[in-house]
Design an enzyme around this catalytic site. Structure first.
Site, PDB file in Angstrom:
ATOM      1  N   LYS A 202      -4.610   3.218   8.328  1.00  0.00           N
ATOM      2  CA  LYS A 202      -5.531   3.988   9.398  1.00  0.00           C
ATOM      3  C   LYS A 202      -4.385   4.517  10.213  1.00  0.00           C
ATOM      4  CE  LYS A 202      -9.272   2.692  12.886  1.00  0.00           C
ATOM      5  NZ  LYS A 202      -9.112   1.759  13.044  1.00  0.00           N
ATOM      6  N   GLU A 208       5.434  -0.702   4.698  1.00  0.00           N
ATOM      7  CA  GLU A 208       5.290  -1.504   4.067  1.00  0.00           C
ATOM      8  C   GLU A 208       5.022   0.055   2.943  1.00  0.00           C
ATOM      9  OE1 GLU A 208       4.978  -4.941   5.345  1.00  0.00           O
ATOM     10  OE2 GLU A 208       4.332  -3.024   6.830  1.00  0.00           O
ATOM     11  N   GLY A 268      -9.087  -3.586  10.465  1.00  0.00           N
ATOM     12  CA  GLY A 268      -8.560  -3.320   8.445  1.00  0.00           C
ATOM     13  C   GLY A 268      -9.261  -4.043   7.378  1.00  0.00           C
ATOM     14  N   ARG A 269      -9.247  -5.183   8.396  1.00  0.00           N
ATOM     15  CA  ARG A 269      -9.809  -6.328   7.149  1.00  0.00           C
ATOM     16  C   ARG A 269     -11.389  -6.340   6.252  1.00  0.00           C
ATOM     17  NH1 ARG A 269      -8.164  -8.470  11.389  1.00  0.00           N
ATOM     18  NH2 ARG A 269      -9.054  -9.895  12.842  1.00  0.00           N
ATOM     19  N   GLU A 354      -6.596 -14.314   9.500  1.00  0.00           N
ATOM     20  CA  GLU A 354      -6.412 -13.644  10.240  1.00  0.00           C
ATOM     21  C   GLU A 354      -7.658 -13.206  11.229  1.00  0.00           C
ATOM     22  OE1 GLU A 354      -4.138  -9.901   8.642  1.00  0.00           O
ATOM     23  OE2 GLU A 354      -5.538  -8.339   9.541  1.00  0.00           O
ATOM     24  N   HIS A 385      -5.526 -27.614 -14.542  1.00  0.00           N
ATOM     25  CA  HIS A 385      -4.926 -28.121 -15.119  1.00  0.00           C
ATOM     26  C   HIS A 385      -3.020 -27.695 -13.961  1.00  0.00           C
ATOM     27  CE1 HIS A 385      -5.888 -28.339 -19.321  1.00  0.00           C
ATOM     28  NE2 HIS A 385      -7.436 -27.574 -18.453  1.00  0.00           N
ATOM     29  N   LYS A 509       6.131  -7.369  13.340  1.00  0.00           N
ATOM     30  CA  LYS A 509       6.209  -6.218  12.875  1.00  0.00           C
ATOM     31  C   LYS A 509       7.349  -5.836  14.551  1.00  0.00           C
ATOM     32  CE  LYS A 509       1.509  -4.881  11.143  1.00  0.00           C
ATOM     33  NZ  LYS A 509       0.443  -3.233  11.684  1.00  0.00           N
TER      34      LYS A 509
END
Length: 516
Positions: A202, A208, A268-269, A354, A385, A509
């Site tokens: 955005k 990254e 964002g999320r 978050e 398991h 960051k």
């Protein structure tokens, strides 16, 4: 007027309930009321939610109804759906619901903005799918790689994996990690001449994603053995972007007609419903994406209009607060008995932790109560398991959401394949075993188990919620995700925290930049 919940009368009532119910067990609650499973099941938008195996009763639910009223649930719903700036620390509205037609505010420009943006990236996606948009070498694209992280990765990754059986060419892949291993493993099976990349950021400030875009560009240039002039042409043909930083994206070499923006009021999320979902549209088409939006819209309306005891997001929020703040649970597990929902826990980790992993309230005051538990999860039956031993016999209370889909909706490889039916049985068996312990066994097996030494003891009373989908479709998946979004929002309302900023992400960051 909403404030910290511990100051509300209903919170005091819930504290009293916790004391009076200290010795209440799930086997006792279930044995005392044969109608409990029916009464404690709610349904909406193709989803059934059975919370009869939670340590909760009618009195506790009544106190929670009062708490939601005291914390102004309806008022906060109206503020969010009406476009008020409820993200107060950043002075932003929180209107991801507008992307699926659920805006209730007065600004007529918002639906128009949504429609115009959708038209642009729908048209582009369909042109990629049809082969109308071609690569540098004039071929149709066979593969698309989404380069994003966090909200620009987790939602689209979840949906594309869940609905892969509905996908067509081109195939869609995802790279998020700065570690070059992930990109190397994705690209090693792809043809550079027919691979497109979506640069999804955005702000275009996520390092990254920028680093992975540079690596992808280098991979393409090496394949075409390109000089500087050809490299620019290749980049223009093989990249598109989802970003609001048009200047930076175009400066990097992506043409403006391949840059798709999203409104500032989409966090964002919560952004998979926006142009961030370009990879989804490429995977399942415009029709499938519209069905995804429609399912989320149906859950929006249910959340706004259903009474609390029939309201799926409200019930999940209540159960989470009860388990976290009154029963002392510090973790919450999400176990899906469907491979197609493999990435749901990953998505929910960002959504819930978050959003609500906060230690200060909306007024900047320290909270004196627990907020978001740590969320983890995995797939049944594989987790049976691994960590189910701790869930059954460990010393920590770990509430679970156990999610299943109907056997008829699962893939069968051969005649007589019963694995889909077995998945459903395991989901029910584990839910009962957690709640009842060995009391869930038939009498003959129970007697034999009781003869075992003390190390086979089961405490039982392990709370869990069964969430079942008759069909896993774009619509029901949209509703499932929206259900968890609204659960998260409502818990933030009760906890009186801002669920829509993420300063803990920003600090890391900044620290990286200082050390670079």
């Amino acid at each position: 007027m909403s404030t910290q919940p511990v100051q509300q009368p209903a919170w005091a009532a819930l504290t009293a309930h916790r004391t009076s119910h200290a010795t209440t067990s799930l086997p006792a609650l279930l044995a005392a009321d044969s109608t409990r499973p029916e009464r404690y099941t709610a349904q909406a938008a193709g989803i059934a939610l059975d919370y009869s195996r939670q340590l909760i009763d009618d009195d506790i639910l009544s106190s929670f109804e009062q708490l939601l009223e005291q914390q102004d649930m309806k008022g906060w719903q109206a503020k969010m759906f009406g476009g008020e700036a409820i993200n107060t620390s950043e002075n932003r509205a929180v209107l991801h619901v507008a992307l699926r037609g659920s805006y209730n505010g007065p600004d007529a420009n918002i639906p128009l903005e949504v429609s115009e943006n959708q038209s642009k990236y729908f048209t582009f996606a369909e042109a990629v799918r049809s082969g109308e948009i071609k690569s540098h070498s004039g071929e149709a694209f066979t593969d698309v790689v989404n380069l994003g992280i966090g909200g620009s990765d987790l939602g689209p990754r979840l949906i594309c994996h869940a609905l892969a059986d509905k996908a067509a060419t081109p195939r869609v892949h995802f790279v998020a990690n700065l570690d070059p291993t992930e990109m190397q493993r994705v690209l090693m099976g792809l043809n550079p001449g027919t691979t497109m990349f979506i640069l999804s950021s955005k702000s275009y400030s996520t390092m990254e994603t920028q680093a992975n875009a540079e690596a992808a560009n280098a991979w393409l240039s090496a394949h075409f053995n390109a000089d500087a002039a050809a490299t620019a042409s290749i980049k223009a043909a093989h990249f598109c972007a989802v970003s609001n930083n048009v200047k930076a994206v175009s400066g990097w070499g992506i043409s403006l007609d391949r840059c798709f923006s999203l409104p500032e009021w989409v966090g964002g999320r919560f952004s998979l419903w926006s142009a961030v979902g370009l990879s989804i549209v490429i995977a399942i088409g415009e029709k499938g994406f519209r069905e995804l939006l429609a399912g989320a819209h149906e859950m929006d309306q249910h959340f706004l209009n259903a009474p609390v005891r029939e309201n799926l997001p409200a019930l999940l929020a209540i159960l989470g607060i009860w388990n976290t703040d009154f029963l002392g649970a510090q973790t919450h597990g999400v176990i899906s008995y469907s491979e197609r929902l493999r990435y749901l826990p990953d998505y929910l980790q960002q959504l819930e932790m978050e959003s609500n992993g906060k230690c200060v309230d909306r007024d900047g005051n320290a909270v004196t109560y627990a907020t978001s538990p740590a969320l983890f999860g995995g797939l049944g039956t594989t987790t049976q398991h691994s960590f189910f031993q701790m869930l059954h016999q460990g010393t920590h209370l770990v509430p679970l959401d156990i999610i299943s889909i109907s056997a008829e909706d699962n893939i069968k490889s051969y005649d007589g394949d019963t694995r889909a039916e077995d998945l459903l049985l395991f989901a029910k068996a584990q839910s009962d075993a957690l709640a009842y312990g060995i009391e869930a066994l038939p009498a003959s097996l129970r007697d034999a188990w009781q003869a075992k030494p003390s190390y086979s003891h089961f405490p039982a009373s392990r709370p869990n919620t069964r969430i079942h989908l008759e069909h896993l479709t774009p619509s029901t998946l949209g509703a499932l995700i929206a259900m968890y979004e609204h659960k998260t929002f409502l818990q933030g309302v009760v906890w009186y925290i801002n669920s829509f900023d993420q300063w803990g992400v920003e600090l890391g960051k900044v620290m990286f930049g200082a050390m670079k």
